[in-house]
Design a protein around this motif. Structure first.
Motif, short mmCIF file in Angstrom:
data_model
loop_
_atom_site.label_atom_id
_atom_site.label_comp_id
_atom_site.label_asym_id
_atom_site.label_seq_id
_atom_site.Cartn_x
_atom_site.Cartn_y
_atom_site.Cartn_z
N ARG A 127 29.11 19.44 22.60
CA ARG A 127 29.65 19.35 21.24
C ARG A 127 31.16 19.51 21.23
O ARG A 127 31.89 18.72 20.59
CB ARG A 127 28.99 20.43 20.37
CG ARG A 127 29.46 20.37 18.90
CD ARG A 127 28.79 21.44 18.07
NE ARG A 127 29.17 22.80 18.50
CZ ARG A 127 28.39 23.61 19.20
NH1 ARG A 127 27.18 23.22 19.56
NH2 ARG A 127 28.82 24.81 19.55
N ASN A 128 31.68 20.50 21.93
CA ASN A 128 33.12 20.73 21.94
C ASN A 128 33.88 19.60 22.63
O ASN A 128 34.98 19.23 22.21
CB ASN A 128 33.43 22.06 22.64
CG ASN A 128 32.95 23.26 21.85
OD1 ASN A 128 32.88 23.20 20.62
ND2 ASN A 128 32.60 24.34 22.52
N TYR A 129 33.28 19.05 23.69
CA TYR A 129 33.95 17.96 24.39
C TYR A 129 33.98 16.69 23.54
O TYR A 129 34.97 15.95 23.54
CB TYR A 129 33.23 17.67 25.72
CG TYR A 129 33.95 16.67 26.59
CD1 TYR A 129 35.26 16.88 26.99
CD2 TYR A 129 33.31 15.51 27.02
CE1 TYR A 129 35.92 15.96 27.80
CE2 TYR A 129 33.96 14.58 27.83
CZ TYR A 129 35.26 14.82 28.22
OH TYR A 129 35.92 13.92 29.01
N THR A 130 32.91 16.45 22.79
CA THR A 130 32.90 15.30 21.90
C THR A 130 33.95 15.45 20.80
O THR A 130 34.64 14.48 20.44
CB THR A 130 31.50 15.13 21.27
OG1 THR A 130 30.53 15.00 22.32
CG2 THR A 130 31.46 13.91 20.38
N GLU A 131 34.10 16.65 20.27
CA GLU A 131 35.14 16.90 19.27
C GLU A 131 36.53 16.68 19.85
O GLU A 131 37.41 16.10 19.19
CB GLU A 131 35.01 18.33 18.73
CG GLU A 131 33.73 18.58 17.92
CD GLU A 131 33.59 20.02 17.50
OE1 GLU A 131 34.46 20.84 17.90
OE2 GLU A 131 32.62 20.35 16.78
N GLN A 132 36.75 17.15 21.06
CA GLN A 132 38.04 16.95 21.70
C GLN A 132 38.29 15.48 21.99
O GLN A 132 39.42 14.99 21.87
CB GLN A 132 38.10 17.76 23.01
CG GLN A 132 39.48 17.82 23.65
CD GLN A 132 40.46 18.63 22.82
OE1 GLN A 132 40.06 19.49 22.04
NE2 GLN A 132 41.74 18.36 22.99
N LEU A 133 37.25 14.75 22.34
CA LEU A 133 37.37 13.32 22.59
C LEU A 133 37.78 12.58 21.32
O LEU A 133 38.63 11.69 21.35
CB LEU A 133 36.03 12.78 23.12
CG LEU A 133 35.93 11.28 23.37
CD1 LEU A 133 36.85 10.86 24.50
CD2 LEU A 133 34.49 10.88 23.68
N ASN A 134 37.19 12.95 20.20
CA ASN A 134 37.50 12.30 18.94
C ASN A 134 38.91 12.61 18.45
O ASN A 134 39.51 11.82 17.73
CB ASN A 134 36.48 12.70 17.87
CG ASN A 134 35.08 12.23 18.20
OD1 ASN A 134 34.90 11.20 18.84
ND2 ASN A 134 34.07 12.96 17.76
N SER A 135 39.44 13.76 18.84
CA SER A 135 40.79 14.15 18.39
C SER A 135 41.89 13.76 19.37
O SER A 135 43.06 14.02 19.10
CB SER A 135 40.83 15.66 18.16
OG SER A 135 40.59 16.37 19.37
N SER A 136 41.53 13.13 20.48
CA SER A 136 42.54 12.81 21.50
C SER A 136 43.54 11.78 20.99
O SER A 136 44.74 11.89 21.23
CB SER A 136 41.85 12.30 22.77
OG SER A 136 41.10 13.31 23.37
#
Length: 426
Positions: A127-136
């Motif tokens: 979940r956290n990695y997907t959020e970071q991916l979307n905010s990159s």
């Protein structure tokens, strides 16, 4: 029957996580690569990608320097440092484009970002990695937008204030507008390609930080040594893969940025150097942009190394707490395993812990639940962590805080000196 069905469902989820699709979490990244003409998935996009790269990285900067530099302009509109700006941006863009092309072509975007390995991670990490991916991409915009705004303001002023009038499109105003747009597009393309590779490295490092934080939970449950070793070896293997993939880019980015700063510094500190915000402002902006991308790389690598070293501290603290809890405070003899007793030290206090996480926490670990491991096993595990430090390396050199502090001080000294020489209005 139920066990087989559960295994089959787990395998299907793993396959669905591994296989790439059009509407998966990489949809925005793929659209961005296509828009930047960096996508090389087919023969047509491969040719288009390299064509756009040569146009914006070499053709437009060469034409800008030799035909639009306006050597006969007045004193305010001369660009004596244009060659430094063009060489710096084109060299770092060439390095970034070649490395990015290699990454995408050899590994594929999904495998390169370790998305095919997320099926083995916990739900919190995914979940956290997907959020970071979307905010990159938002982070990329935050870094590029201020620099592009300053560059656009300078170019618009330079063309609208009567610096040049080359009527290669019959009308001088139209020619200036087209030339200004091409120069800005070239600058934006080269800068974005560089920052894109840096942001991807930051994203991959963030995944490893999430995994290390999740790995820290093994010291809060009754874990066996074998499972702890397997997980740590898996993390170390991924860190070696990241280091191997990015070591050439990090090394050459560091060399190119440092050489660029030295050459700029030597050119601007000459006795006959004529410095002002109008002449050297573009050079200062290019230096700040390159330094910002380099700091993204170094900071991401340093955070990984710091978190990996924090695992050793956490394991040593866990070993001490478990050892203390396994002895009776009066007789100093081992107590029965698994017995809940009062802790020898308080586990928490009322002080502000700041931004501590599981790896940086100074609180003691309640060890009564982990006394099933013998002293010898805990000691062997701690010795393993002490002698097998993990982190991002560049050809064997660990990028820790000591080395990065040295690099930052050198680079910042050069840039601040350049800014000090530039921000003098004459």
């Amino acid at each position: 029957m139920d066990a087989e069905r559960a295994t089959l469902i787990a395998k299907r989820k793993k396959i669905s996580r591994t296989i790439s699709s059009v509407n998966d979490e990489l949809h925005s990244f793929r659209s961005w690569l296509q828009w930047m003409c960096v996508d090389q998935s087919t023969g047509c996009t491969f040719c288009l990608s390299w064509f756009v790269f040569f146009i914006f990285t070499f053709v437009i900067p060469i034409l800008s320097h030799f035909y639009l530099a306006c050597s006969n302009c007045d004193n305010r509109h001369t660009r004596p440092y244009d060659s430094h700006v063009q060489l710096s941006l084109s060299s770092i863009a060439t390095l970034s484009f070649v490395c990015l092309s290699q990454f995408v072509r050899i590994y594929g975007l999904r495998r390169f970002l370790f998305l095919d390995k997320l099926c083995d991670e916990s739900e919190a990490v995914r979940r956290n990695y997907t959020e970071q991916l979307n905010s990159s991409l938002t982070i990329l915009f935050v870094f590029v937008a201020p620099c592009f705004t300053a560059e656009a303001a300078y170019k618009i002023w330079w063309y609208t204030s009567g610096a040049t009038g080359i009527p290669f499109l019959v009308n001088a105003m139209v020619s200036d507008a087209v030339a200004c747009a091409l120069e800005l597009a070239s600058w934006l393309y080269r800068t974005v390609v560089f920052f894109l590779v840096c942001i991807l490295f930051r994203l991959i490092c963030h995944l490893q930080i999430l995994r290390l934080q999740d790995f820290a939970q093994v010291f809060h449950v009754d874990s066996d040594v074998e499972s702890v070793l397997k997980e740590h070896l898996r993390i170390r293997r991924h860190l070696r893969i990241i280091s191997h993939r990015y070591r050439v880019f990090i090394m050459w980015a560091l060399i190119l940025v440092t050489v660029s700063q030295f050459l700029s510094l030597l050119d601007t500190t000459r006795s006959k150097a004529d410095l002002s915000i109008f002449k050297a402002g573009e050079l200062a902006l290019a230096s700040v942009s390159l330094l910002a991308g380099l700091m993204i790389l170094l900071r991401s690598a340093t955070r990984i190394t710091h978190k990996a070293q924090g695992v050793t501290c956490l394991a040593a603290k866990w070993h001490v707490c478990a050892t203390i809890e396994s002895f009776d405070p009066d007789t100093e003899t081992p107590t029965a395993t698994g017995v809940t007793r009062n802790q020898v030290f308080p586990l928490s206090d009322n002080d502000d812990a700041g931004s501590e996480d599981e790896l940086d926490s100074t609180k003691l670990i309640p060890a009564y639940a982990y006394s099933t491991l013998s002293f010898q096993k805990r000691q062997a595990l701690v010795s393993y962590f002490e002698n097998n430090s993990a982190g991002i390396t560049v050809f064997g050199f660990m990028l820790d805080r000591t080395s990065v502090h040295t690099i930052v001080m050198i680079e910042m000294s050069l840039v601040l000196w350049l800014l000090g020489k530039t921000l003098v209005f004459s």
